[in-house]
Structure formats: structure tokens, C-alpha cells
Write a protein that holds these residues in place. Sequence first.
Motif, PDB file in Angstrom:
ATOM      1  N   GLU A  13     -27.853 -17.556 -32.358  1.00 61.88           N
ATOM      2  CA  GLU A  13     -27.535 -16.308 -31.608  1.00 61.88           C
ATOM      3  C   GLU A  13     -28.611 -16.225 -30.139  1.00 61.88           C
ATOM      4  O   GLU A  13     -29.554 -16.682 -30.378  1.00 61.88           O
ATOM      5  CB  GLU A  13     -27.451 -15.062 -32.327  1.00 61.88           C
ATOM      6  N   TYR A  52     -22.993 -20.376 -36.701  1.00 59.84           N
ATOM      7  CA  TYR A  52     -23.563 -20.880 -37.724  1.00 59.84           C
ATOM      8  C   TYR A  52     -23.847 -22.353 -38.184  1.00 59.84           C
ATOM      9  O   TYR A  52     -22.805 -22.900 -37.716  1.00 59.84           O
ATOM     10  CB  TYR A  52     -22.968 -20.348 -39.243  1.00 59.84           C
ATOM     11  N   LEU A  77     -28.059 -22.560 -44.259  1.00 59.69           N
ATOM     12  CA  LEU A  77     -27.505 -22.251 -43.179  1.00 59.69           C
ATOM     13  C   LEU A  77     -28.497 -21.499 -42.200  1.00 59.69           C
ATOM     14  O   LEU A  77     -29.445 -20.903 -42.528  1.00 59.69           O
ATOM     15  CB  LEU A  77     -26.153 -21.569 -43.232  1.00 59.69           C
ATOM     16  N   GLN A  78     -28.195 -21.745 -40.853  1.00 60.20           N
ATOM     17  CA  GLN A  78     -29.105 -21.000 -39.872  1.00 60.20           C
ATOM     18  C   GLN A  78     -28.019 -20.387 -38.835  1.00 60.20           C
ATOM     19  O   GLN A  78     -27.162 -21.041 -38.281  1.00 60.20           O
ATOM     20  CB  GLN A  78     -30.034 -22.161 -39.168  1.00 60.20           C
ATOM     21  N   TYR A  79     -28.438 -19.168 -38.773  1.00 61.05           N
ATOM     22  CA  TYR A  79     -27.445 -18.233 -37.827  1.00 61.05           C
ATOM     23  C   TYR A  79     -28.112 -18.438 -36.215  1.00 61.05           C
ATOM     24  O   TYR A  79     -29.249 -18.149 -36.037  1.00 61.05           O
ATOM     25  CB  TYR A  79     -27.346 -16.975 -38.290  1.00 61.05           C
ATOM     26  N   TRP A  92     -15.232 -20.110 -32.880  1.00 55.96           N
ATOM     27  CA  TRP A  92     -16.112 -20.267 -31.625  1.00 55.96           C
ATOM     28  C   TRP A  92     -15.089 -20.477 -30.482  1.00 55.96           C
ATOM     29  O   TRP A  92     -14.990 -19.835 -29.586  1.00 55.96           O
ATOM     30  CB  TRP A  92     -17.146 -21.446 -31.801  1.00 55.96           C
ATOM     31  N   ARG A 101     -29.357 -24.273 -30.322  1.00 51.73           N
ATOM     32  CA  ARG A 101     -29.488 -22.730 -29.835  1.00 51.73           C
ATOM     33  C   ARG A 101     -29.684 -22.703 -28.370  1.00 51.73           C
ATOM     34  O   ARG A 101     -29.108 -22.116 -27.652  1.00 51.73           O
ATOM     35  CB  ARG A 101     -30.225 -21.815 -30.689  1.00 51.73           C
ATOM     36  N   GLY A 154     -22.568 -15.636 -31.770  1.00 56.99           N
ATOM     37  CA  GLY A 154     -23.576 -16.698 -32.168  1.00 56.99           C
ATOM     38  C   GLY A 154     -22.585 -17.788 -33.111  1.00 56.99           C
ATOM     39  O   GLY A 154     -21.360 -17.515 -33.262  1.00 56.99           O
ATOM     40  N   ASN A 182     -33.604 -17.532 -35.608  1.00 51.45           N
ATOM     41  CA  ASN A 182     -33.482 -17.248 -36.955  1.00 51.45           C
ATOM     42  C   ASN A 182     -34.037 -18.269 -37.828  1.00 51.45           C
ATOM     43  O   ASN A 182     -33.889 -19.556 -37.554  1.00 51.45           O
ATOM     44  CB  ASN A 182     -32.140 -16.794 -37.358  1.00 51.45           C
ATOM     45  N   GLU A 227     -15.920 -22.370 -38.546  1.00 57.69           N
ATOM     46  CA  GLU A 227     -16.820 -21.869 -37.757  1.00 57.69           C
ATOM     47  C   GLU A 227     -16.745 -22.255 -36.525  1.00 57.69           C
ATOM     48  O   GLU A 227     -16.359 -21.534 -35.240  1.00 57.69           O
ATOM     49  CB  GLU A 227     -18.284 -22.338 -37.957  1.00 57.69           C
ATOM     50  N   SER A 240     -31.264 -19.499 -43.910  1.00 52.83           N
ATOM     51  CA  SER A 240     -31.096 -18.437 -44.876  1.00 52.83           C
ATOM     52  C   SER A 240     -30.226 -19.106 -46.078  1.00 52.83           C
ATOM     53  O   SER A 240     -29.554 -20.136 -45.906  1.00 52.83           O
ATOM     54  CB  SER A 240     -30.889 -17.169 -44.341  1.00 52.83           C
TER      55      SER A 240
END
Lengths: 246, 483
Positions: B102, B76, B98-100, B59, B399, B74, B107, B55, B110
Motif C-alpha cells: 500500500e 496483496y 502474503l504481503q500487503y 484491482w 510496491r 493497495g 509492510n 486480487e 504476514s
Amino acid sequence: MSKSQTDKANQSLIRAVQLCKKYNGQPALNSLNLNIAPGEIYCLLGANGAGKSTTINLFLDFIKPNSGHAFIDGMDVQKHPIETKKSLAYIPEIVMLYRNLTGIENLRYFSTLAGHNHYTDEELYGFLDHAGLQNDASNKRVGGYSKGMRQKVGIAIAIAKKAKVLLLDEPTSGLDPKASNEFSELLLSMSANGVSILMATHDLFRAKETGTRVGIMKHGNLVDDLHTEDIGHADLEALYLKHMHD
Amino acid sequence: MIWIIARKEFTETVRDGRFLLTGFVVFFLFISAIGVGAIRYTEDQAMRQDATAEERELWLNQGKKGPHAAGHYGVYAFKPATPLAFFDPGYNDYTGTLQYLEAHRENQASFKPATDGTALQRFGDLSGAMVLQLLIPLLIFLLCFGMVTGEREDGTLRQLMSIGVARSKLIWGKAAGAGLALSAVVLPCVLIGAVLAAVFIKVDDPHLMIGFPTKLVVITLVYVVFFITLTAIALSVSIRAKSSAAALTTLLAFWIVTALLVPRIASDLSKVIYDLPSSFELAEAVQKGRAEGPHAHSPNHPNHKAFKKKMLEKYNVERVEDLPFSFLGLALEEDEKVGYEVFDRTYGHVRRTFVKQNQLHEIFGLLSPFIAVKTLSNAIAGTDVYHSNDFSKSAEAYRRQMVTILNEDIKKKAVGMSKYESTWGYKANKSLWEQIPPFDYDPPPLATVLGHNKLPIFILIIWLVGSLALLSYSARRVKTVNQ
């Protein structure tokens, strides 16, 4: 009470004073007075439910009296539940032992809990041997023991405890005559050493042979109290039956 | 004397065989649960580490693009599993891994493993913690139910009492004996489990190991207190029951009610009393709140026009190109600020409701020591809802930091550009992506965890003291014969 009577009472290792016990209002034991001196073997006779076991349970402090007092070696059993037991040994109809432990382990456990943690293995085997249990049997688990063998462990526990008082609740019922006889021999040798013995029994013959005194109980009352030397076998049986028929 | 009684109880229990057989089954279940847990943990951990590294790689090497496009791209955030999760996975399967992260949006975590659980996975659901929380108590009850009633029924209690054994010494001796027998099962479980875990699990992230030894000590203490409590309860029941059968029935009923029923009722009731909004209601509330923002992407929206007018007036200029900051950057920043408030309000309410639900659930611990132990075990293992919320909060903070850096960059670097130009013309490169540090989440330290769990700690202590008081009270009243 005359002076000689008072002296006698003071000497008594087993003593009951106006001892009463009721179950649900029904008297099970009525004003029992009893003095048993060192070396005496007192046999309690009577039908089932006459109050023999109640008497022994009261001396053991397993049940509480409604009135009166029970003394062992001069101490009230209710006030000194632990101390009085130091000087007594109890053998019920079937000596209850831990079936997963061997005879010697049971003996060691009970004598250690009684405060005799100093015995060597040889001494413990010696007690069992003295009580008539062979060494190979001593090392087997009690689960496989006959009643006679259990009673012998019970005797060994009493010997190891150096008990001054023996409370026996029909200890020989169901034993074969030879085992019963051996048991009586042991009682006599203990009594010769000054041990006081109170034994509830149905065996009139043994009572006359072994006992120094005999008491007959009926409906919670001690209806007769006599010395065995004063009475013959036949007379004892006749007397007993007479009381039962009254 | 207590020691002699304890040793005799131990010898008898071991020779009896039934306890050893049951103990062996429990041992086998515990070891397989720990083994499965450790393998699963290691696989998950490896996946998480690979995914995190990948990830970050993606990025950093996303190439030249507008910072806001990067915000939409975004990242993760992967929730690291605390090392003790292999032993007590707690709510991990239900809280998302995990959490997205963005632009514009907070969020929720999920990818809940429970969602795609198969029937086979139910075997994996048997964790080491479950064995300790549900099966060991049964083992304790099986061990203790007949300790006093059995001796009364066999008549050995009469024999003991005629010897002159003090009742309380006898009972404490039995308690110690039960402890010895239990240790003979639990200690091998724990030792072999620890070896298995040490062999299978490699924790490369030193952050995860912070406070691990102390956590291990405290969680052990929690279970020891729990087992002592249950032993005291079981022995008290054995003292008071009329027969061994009655004692066993009472204890099994206690187990069913306090281990299965009360926790179920507690969680259902706390959900009913502290109702959570549905995800539809949440989405609606968020949308409604967000609608009041400047609609940075919709130039024809009245809010957008009003914001534009306000900015032009504030800086006293005619065109957005003349503003001292990029208008796009300002609008995006304003849009996020509105979002923060909406999210804090909406999700804050959800999180507070979760806390209230948890607190009510914990109060039910007064009726069941199992609840208090599960709560504490989850908390120390780092697998409770509190940890999951903490992770979410930390990810959201990251975030916000990320979008702030991105929007600041637009604000400064796209000065003098029209909205269209700043959206499509200005492109940032790797040096900006590098300004955003990798996401690294540290689970809360033990002191914080314990601070959040004063209630279950207090309740567990009440159970310990209460059960020991009950035992000591009952011990003095052991009846030699049933009357």
C-alpha cells in the motif's frame, strides 16, 4: 645349526623362531622355537593359559609378538599378513559363521574371499560332503547348526582353500566321540596330502592317536617336544601330569 | 572382493528382518509425509492462484477513484511456493505467505500458518525432508553400529582375518553393503514419493518450474553426500568401539547432540549474539523517520507548510495551482522518497541481522552435519529465510513501482488543481490500473541460491572428506580381537 637341521627348518611350513609374547609385562609365550614339516600333525598340550592359543594367534598375526618371528610357508606373518593366510586355514574351538547364511553360502563366501571364486555349486557341496555335512543340512541357515556341524563347515572351508597349513585351536573340545573321530580321520587324510597341522588340544588320547608330534606347554614355555610313536598312551599321560605338578 | 562382501552384508541385513521392519516404518512415515505435504501444497497453491487472480480482478475493477485512494486500497502479493516446498516446507510456516502492498508503508510478510497451527497440524509438520534429515540417519546408525563390533563379538572377524581378507577391503565392502541396504529403503521412498508428488501436484505457473530438474539433482546430491558421511561415521565408530552396545550408545549420543542439541544451541546463540529489534522498536524507528517527511495529508503540519513553501519558491509561483505539477503528487512522491530511505535503513538492518544470524548458524555446521544439510535443503527447496527476504524485497520493489506510477499520474493529470481538488476531484480509471502490471515473483535461480550457500556447501564437503578419511584410517586398524 647343523646342515640337516637347516634343511629341515627350510622345509617347515610352520616355524617359530625365539617367539615371545607378553601381556602387561607377564610372559605368555617364552622364546618358542618350533618347526613343523609337511605332513606333520603337531599337538600342543597344556593347561589353560599355558600359551597354546597365544601361539596360534601369533601365527595368525591376530596379535603381535614382543620379539621373535613366526613363519608360515617361509614367510614372516607380520611382513606378509595377507599372503601367509592364503596357505593356511584356521579352525577355532567353535567355527564362527554367519548365522543368517546357510552352510553352503558361508562356504562360498569364505572361499570366494580366499580367492577361490571358481568353485561350482557341485564342488562346494562336494567339500561339505567330504567334511561330513549332508546336503540338506548345507542348505539350512547356520543359526540352527550344532557345534559338530559348524566344525564340519570349518573343515570344508579348509579343504576348499587347499590350505597347506592348518591351525587348530581346541577344535574337537565338546564334540561327541563319533564326531571327534571323524574329525581326526579328516586330519589324517589331509596330513597324508602333505598338510602341516598345528593343533592346540586337551585331548591326550586324540593327540597320541592322531598326532605325529606332541609338545607340552607350561607358563609360556615349551617344556617337552616328542614324537608320538616314541611314547605310549599311559606314558604320555604320566609325562603330562608330571609336568603339570612340577 | 568388495562387491562380494557388500552382497553378503546386504543378504544378511535383509534376512535379519530388524532392518527391514525399521526401514518399513521409515518408508511409511516418508510416504505419508510426502502425501500430506503434496496435498497441502496443492491446496495452498490453488488458494494462492485463486487469491492472486481475484486480487488482480479487484484491482482492475476498483472503479473510478483518485490514484492515491487506489494506493491506499493497495494489493496483496502472495508468495508462491516453490515446487520442492512440498518435500521441504522449511521456514514457510514461519515467514509469512502474503504481503500487503500500500501507499506510505512497507509492510512485512504476514499470515504465518504457524500462528494458527493446531495440535493436529503437528502431524503435518513431519515433512519428507525431516524424515531424510532425522530418521534416515537413525536407520543408518541402526544398520551400521554392529557391522564390525558384531563380527568381532561373534568371532566371524577372526575367521575372516584367517582367510586373508585385507582389512580395508572388508570395511569398504561393508560400507557398500550398507549402501545397498539403505538404497533398498530410500529408493522406494523416493520413487513412490515422486509418483505421489507427480499425481497430486499440478504446477500451472511455468515460472516456478524454472531450474526444477537441476534443483532436484542438486538436492539429491546433498542428501547422498549426507548419507555417505553418516555411514562412514557409523562404520568408524563400529570399528573403534569395544562392543556393539558401546557403538550403538556412541552413535545415539552423536545423533542426539548433532541432530537435536547443536542446531538448537546454534539458533538460540545466533539470536542472542545478533539481537533483532522488537516490533515496537521497529515501528518507533519507522514513525520517527517518517515524521521528517512532508506529511502530504496534513496541510497544517510545519513540514507540510515548509515543503509547500519550498516548491512554490522553486517554481517561482504564488499558488499551488500554478505549479507545473500537481502539488499533491509532488508531496506524495516526496513522502514516499523519505519513506524508502527509512524503510531501507530500518528493515535493511533487520535483514542484515537475519543474514548474520544465518551465517553464524551455518558455522555451527562444523559441529553438526545436520545443520549444513538442513540449510542446503531449505535453500534449494526455496523455503529458507533468504527466499522469504527475496520475496519481500521483490514485493517492496513492486510496491514502489506501483506508488510511483500512481503519484506520477497525479502529478501530471491533476496539474492546476488545489490540494483539495486533486485529492477529491481527480479520478483515474481502469486504464491507469492496467498500467500497473500484475505482481509476478520468480524465485532466484539455482546459481544464485548456491552462491548464497558457499559456506554450508564447503562445510558439507569437509564432513564428507573428513568422515571418509576417518573411515579409511580406522579401516586399516581393525582389531581382530579386543585386547
